[in-house]
Design a protein around this motif. Structure first.
Motif, PDB file in Angstrom:
ATOM      1  N   LEU A  53      21.283  -6.103  34.841  1.00 45.67           N
ATOM      2  CA  LEU A  53      22.263  -5.431  35.693  1.00 45.67           C
ATOM      3  C   LEU A  53      23.419  -6.386  35.903  1.00 45.67           C
ATOM      4  O   LEU A  53      23.219  -7.549  36.287  1.00 45.67           O
ATOM      5  CB  LEU A  53      21.646  -5.076  37.051  1.00 45.67           C
ATOM      6  N   ALA A  54      24.640  -5.937  35.621  1.00 40.76           N
ATOM      7  CA  ALA A  54      25.823  -6.770  35.809  1.00 40.76           C
ATOM      8  C   ALA A  54      26.908  -5.940  36.483  1.00 40.76           C
ATOM      9  O   ALA A  54      27.034  -4.739  36.218  1.00 40.76           O
ATOM     10  CB  ALA A  54      26.329  -7.326  34.484  1.00 40.76           C
ATOM     11  N   ALA A  55      27.689  -6.594  37.330  1.00 43.79           N
ATOM     12  CA  ALA A  55      28.722  -5.869  38.059  1.00 43.79           C
ATOM     13  C   ALA A  55      29.847  -6.806  38.454  1.00 43.79           C
ATOM     14  O   ALA A  55      29.681  -8.030  38.504  1.00 43.79           O
ATOM     15  CB  ALA A  55      28.140  -5.211  39.320  1.00 43.79           C
ATOM     16  N   VAL A  56      30.998  -6.201  38.717  1.00 40.85           N
ATOM     17  CA  VAL A  56      32.077  -6.832  39.474  1.00 40.85           C
ATOM     18  C   VAL A  56      32.218  -5.989  40.724  1.00 40.85           C
ATOM     19  O   VAL A  56      32.283  -4.756  40.648  1.00 40.85           O
ATOM     20  CB  VAL A  56      33.392  -6.864  38.681  1.00 40.85           C
ATOM     21  N   ASP A  57      32.251  -6.622  41.880  1.00 43.02           N
ATOM     22  CA  ASP A  57      32.194  -5.859  43.122  1.00 43.02           C
ATOM     23  C   ASP A  57      33.061  -6.505  44.192  1.00 43.02           C
ATOM     24  O   ASP A  57      33.412  -7.689  44.102  1.00 43.02           O
ATOM     25  CB  ASP A  57      30.746  -5.786  43.610  1.00 43.02           C
ATOM     26  N   THR A  58      33.403  -5.712  45.198  1.00 43.59           N
ATOM     27  CA  THR A  58      34.148  -6.200  46.358  1.00 43.59           C
ATOM     28  C   THR A  58      33.259  -6.153  47.585  1.00 43.59           C
ATOM     29  O   THR A  58      32.627  -5.127  47.863  1.00 43.59           O
ATOM     30  CB  THR A  58      35.402  -5.349  46.598  1.00 43.59           C
ATOM     31  N   ILE A  59      33.202  -7.253  48.309  1.00 41.55           N
ATOM     32  CA  ILE A  59      32.414  -7.375  49.522  1.00 41.55           C
ATOM     33  C   ILE A  59      33.218  -8.203  50.522  1.00 41.55           C
ATOM     34  O   ILE A  59      34.205  -8.844  50.161  1.00 41.55           O
ATOM     35  CB  ILE A  59      31.051  -8.056  49.258  1.00 41.55           C
ATOM     36  N   PRO A  60      32.821  -8.217  51.791  1.00 39.65           N
ATOM     37  CA  PRO A  60      33.509  -9.099  52.737  1.00 39.65           C
ATOM     38  C   PRO A  60      33.089 -10.551  52.545  1.00 39.65           C
ATOM     39  O   PRO A  60      31.961 -10.832  52.134  1.00 39.65           O
ATOM     40  CB  PRO A  60      33.043  -8.566  54.098  1.00 39.65           C
ATOM     41  N   LEU A  61      33.993 -11.467  52.824  1.00 40.14           N
ATOM     42  CA  LEU A  61      33.618 -12.882  52.814  1.00 40.14           C
ATOM     43  C   LEU A  61      32.547 -13.154  53.863  1.00 40.14           C
ATOM     44  O   LEU A  61      31.655 -13.968  53.662  1.00 40.14           O
ATOM     45  CB  LEU A  61      34.843 -13.751  53.070  1.00 40.14           C
ATOM     46  N   SER A  62      32.649 -12.443  54.983  1.00 38.63           N
ATOM     47  CA  SER A  62      31.658 -12.546  56.040  1.00 38.63           C
ATOM     48  C   SER A  62      31.188 -11.150  56.430  1.00 38.63           C
ATOM     49  O   SER A  62      32.009 -10.260  56.677  1.00 38.63           O
ATOM     50  CB  SER A  62      32.246 -13.239  57.280  1.00 38.63           C
TER      51      SER A  62
ATOM     52  N   ASN B  81      26.433  -1.223  52.905  1.00 35.05           N
ATOM     53  CA  ASN B  81      26.947  -2.044  51.804  1.00 35.05           C
ATOM     54  C   ASN B  81      27.812  -3.201  52.274  1.00 35.05           C
ATOM     55  O   ASN B  81      28.342  -3.944  51.450  1.00 35.05           O
ATOM     56  CB  ASN B  81      27.794  -1.184  50.850  1.00 35.05           C
ATOM     57  N   TRP B  82      27.971  -3.362  53.574  1.00 35.46           N
ATOM     58  CA  TRP B  82      28.937  -4.315  54.106  1.00 35.46           C
ATOM     59  C   TRP B  82      28.239  -5.635  54.418  1.00 35.46           C
ATOM     60  O   TRP B  82      27.830  -5.905  55.533  1.00 35.46           O
ATOM     61  CB  TRP B  82      29.601  -3.726  55.353  1.00 35.46           C
TER      62      TRP B  82
ATOM     63  N   TYR C  77      23.752 -10.053  49.336  1.00 37.46           N
ATOM     64  CA  TYR C  77      23.807  -9.311  48.069  1.00 37.46           C
ATOM     65  C   TYR C  77      22.692  -9.800  47.133  1.00 37.46           C
ATOM     66  O   TYR C  77      21.928  -8.996  46.569  1.00 37.46           O
ATOM     67  CB  TYR C  77      25.176  -9.529  47.422  1.00 37.46           C
ATOM     68  N   ALA C  78      22.605 -11.106  46.954  1.00 38.42           N
ATOM     69  CA  ALA C  78      21.580 -11.671  46.064  1.00 38.42           C
ATOM     70  C   ALA C  78      20.182 -11.343  46.579  1.00 38.42           C
ATOM     71  O   ALA C  78      19.281 -11.023  45.785  1.00 38.42           O
ATOM     72  CB  ALA C  78      21.770 -13.181  45.948  1.00 38.42           C
ATOM     73  N   ARG C  79      19.996 -11.409  47.886  1.00 39.46           N
ATOM     74  CA  ARG C  79      18.678 -11.117  48.454  1.00 39.46           C
ATOM     75  C   ARG C  79      18.281  -9.660  48.212  1.00 39.46           C
ATOM     76  O   ARG C  79      17.122  -9.359  47.907  1.00 39.46           O
ATOM     77  CB  ARG C  79      18.675 -11.428  49.952  1.00 39.46           C
ATOM     78  N   GLN C  80      19.243  -8.740  48.301  1.00 40.50           N
ATOM     79  CA  GLN C  80      18.927  -7.329  48.058  1.00 40.50           C
ATOM     80  C   GLN C  80      18.539  -7.091  46.601  1.00 40.50           C
ATOM     81  O   GLN C  80      17.682  -6.249  46.308  1.00 40.50           O
ATOM     82  CB  GLN C  80      20.106  -6.444  48.455  1.00 40.50           C
ATOM     83  N   LEU C  81      19.166  -7.796  45.674  1.00 34.59           N
ATOM     84  CA  LEU C  81      18.772  -7.683  44.274  1.00 34.59           C
ATOM     85  C   LEU C  81      17.328  -8.145  44.080  1.00 34.59           C
ATOM     86  O   LEU C  81      16.543  -7.495  43.368  1.00 34.59           O
ATOM     87  CB  LEU C  81      19.706  -8.522  43.403  1.00 34.59           C
TER      88      LEU C  81
ATOM     89  N   THR D 114      15.082 -10.445  39.028  1.00 34.77           N
ATOM     90  CA  THR D 114      14.954 -11.898  39.074  1.00 34.77           C
ATOM     91  C   THR D 114      16.289 -12.521  38.696  1.00 34.77           C
ATOM     92  O   THR D 114      17.197 -11.846  38.216  1.00 34.77           O
ATOM     93  CB  THR D 114      13.871 -12.395  38.102  1.00 34.77           C
ATOM     94  N   ASP D 115      16.392 -13.828  38.893  1.00 37.21           N
ATOM     95  CA  ASP D 115      17.570 -14.601  38.465  1.00 37.21           C
ATOM     96  C   ASP D 115      18.866 -14.003  39.016  1.00 37.21           C
ATOM     97  O   ASP D 115      19.888 -13.932  38.317  1.00 37.21           O
ATOM     98  CB  ASP D 115      17.658 -14.671  36.936  1.00 37.21           C
ATOM     99  N   ALA D 116      18.842 -13.577  40.266  1.00 44.07           N
ATOM    100  CA  ALA D 116      20.032 -12.957  40.860  1.00 44.07           C
ATOM    101  C   ALA D 116      21.116 -13.997  41.085  1.00 44.07           C
ATOM    102  O   ALA D 116      20.874 -15.046  41.694  1.00 44.07           O
ATOM    103  CB  ALA D 116      19.672 -12.286  42.181  1.00 44.07           C
ATOM    104  N   ASP D 117      22.311 -13.690  40.593  1.00 39.51           N
ATOM    105  CA  ASP D 117      23.445 -14.593  40.755  1.00 39.51           C
ATOM    106  C   ASP D 117      24.654 -13.777  41.209  1.00 39.51           C
ATOM    107  O   ASP D 117      25.032 -12.795  40.561  1.00 39.51           O
ATOM    108  CB  ASP D 117      23.769 -15.293  39.436  1.00 39.51           C
TER     109      ASP D 117
END
Length: 295
Positions: free
Chosen positions: A178-187, A211-212, A218-222, A228-231
């Motif tokens: 699974l690969a993505a480019v995504d927008t999330i808040p810095l905090s 999703n906020w 984000y990595a923990r939800q993956l 595995t190997d969430a980055d």
């Protein structure tokens, strides 16, 4: 005045629905593509990857698509699922370059699906594409059929993103990515209601509360979904910063504005009327690449 009232009415209609998929579809269909892209060579609607020397959104949009292909590790025999594909520009670019064998795509917007299908047919790529209307959280495919599942600047809208992760894991082959480019808040502590500018109102209206969250969550939800190997890596210095420089430069250049369709130019000027607020809100956003593997 009438034009302004009509524009406001459309925007209100877009957000006044309890169904999140309908809200996203309406927001992305507010603009007429024939006017929105009149000055463009492509219909990329991602924020772009603005490498040194990149001067326009067409090149930046394709650069971000190629960045995602590299992250995903595309190979010529891969069958790929692209979720939230917009007008399919990235999918056709991947196929033209033989980066992948076939792409299946899901979108909430029938307009986008129709546009992508028409473009694929015009390029003779219809046999290697399957574009359809569908839901990111209820993927209409059997388990274990895709080498890669990708989402380019779209997963922020999936309701919720965690359900998409579970579905992506299901339809991937063992060892698939699974690969993505995504927008999330810095905090994750930044309230979505902070985003008051017309340009960033979509974060207030069309991103689910679920999703906020920041990169760590984000990595923990993956991992919680079974990957595995969430980055999850920030690339905001090559995405949001270049995006802001280009569009503020355009709005401040009367000659450049004349190259836009008149209606698009009016909407653009209205969206960017308060550049100071846009800058403040932009400083709260992250842009990330995402990579995770199915065991």
């Amino acid at each position: 005045m009438l034009r302004k009232v009509q524009s406001i009415g459309k925007a209100i209609q877009a957000v006044t629905t309890s169904d999140p998929a309908t809200r996203v579809r309406r927001l992305y269909e507010l603009a007429d593509p024939e006017k929105q892209f009149a000055h463009r060579a492509t219909r990329y609607i991602n924020i772009g990857y603005w490498e040194d020397g990149t001067e326009d959104p067409d090149r930046a949009g394709e650069a971000l698509a190629l960045k995602l292909a590299d992250i995903a590790g595309f190979e010529p025999d891969h069958i790929v699922l692209d979720v939230g594909f917009g007008y399919g520009e990235q999918d056709l670019a991947w196929l033209r370059a033989n980066r992948i064998h076939k792409v299946h795509g899901l979108e909430v917007s029938p307009r986008h699906v129709e546009g992508a299908c028409a473009q694929a047919e015009s390029e003779g790529l219809q046999e290697r594409t399957d574009f359809r209307v569908g839901s990111a959280t209820e993927l209409p495919f059997e388990a274990g059929v895709f080498d890669r599942v990708v989402a380019l600047d779209s997963a922020l809208h999936f309701h919720p993103r965690s359900a998409f992760f579970e579905e992506a894991l299901r339809v991937l082959k063992p060892g698939g990515v699974l690969a993505a480019v995504d927008t999330i808040p810095l905090s994750g502590d930044t309230p979505r209601g902070t985003f008051r500018s017309p340009r960033f109102s979509l974060y207030r209206f069309s991103v689910p509360d679920a999703n906020w969250y920041d990169r760590q969550t984000y990595a923990r939800q993956l991992l919680d979904a079974g990957f595995t190997d969430a980055d999850v890596t920030s690339i905001r210095d090559r995405t949001w910063e270049g995006w802001y420089r280009y569009w503020t430069g355009l709005v401040d250049d009367p000659d450049a504005l004349k190259e836009l369709h008149p209606e698009a130019a009016r909407e653009f000027a209205k969206e960017w009327s308060d550049q100071e607020r846009i800058r403040q809100e932009l400083d709260l956003l992250d842009s990330v690449t995402v990579l995770a593997r199915k065991p």
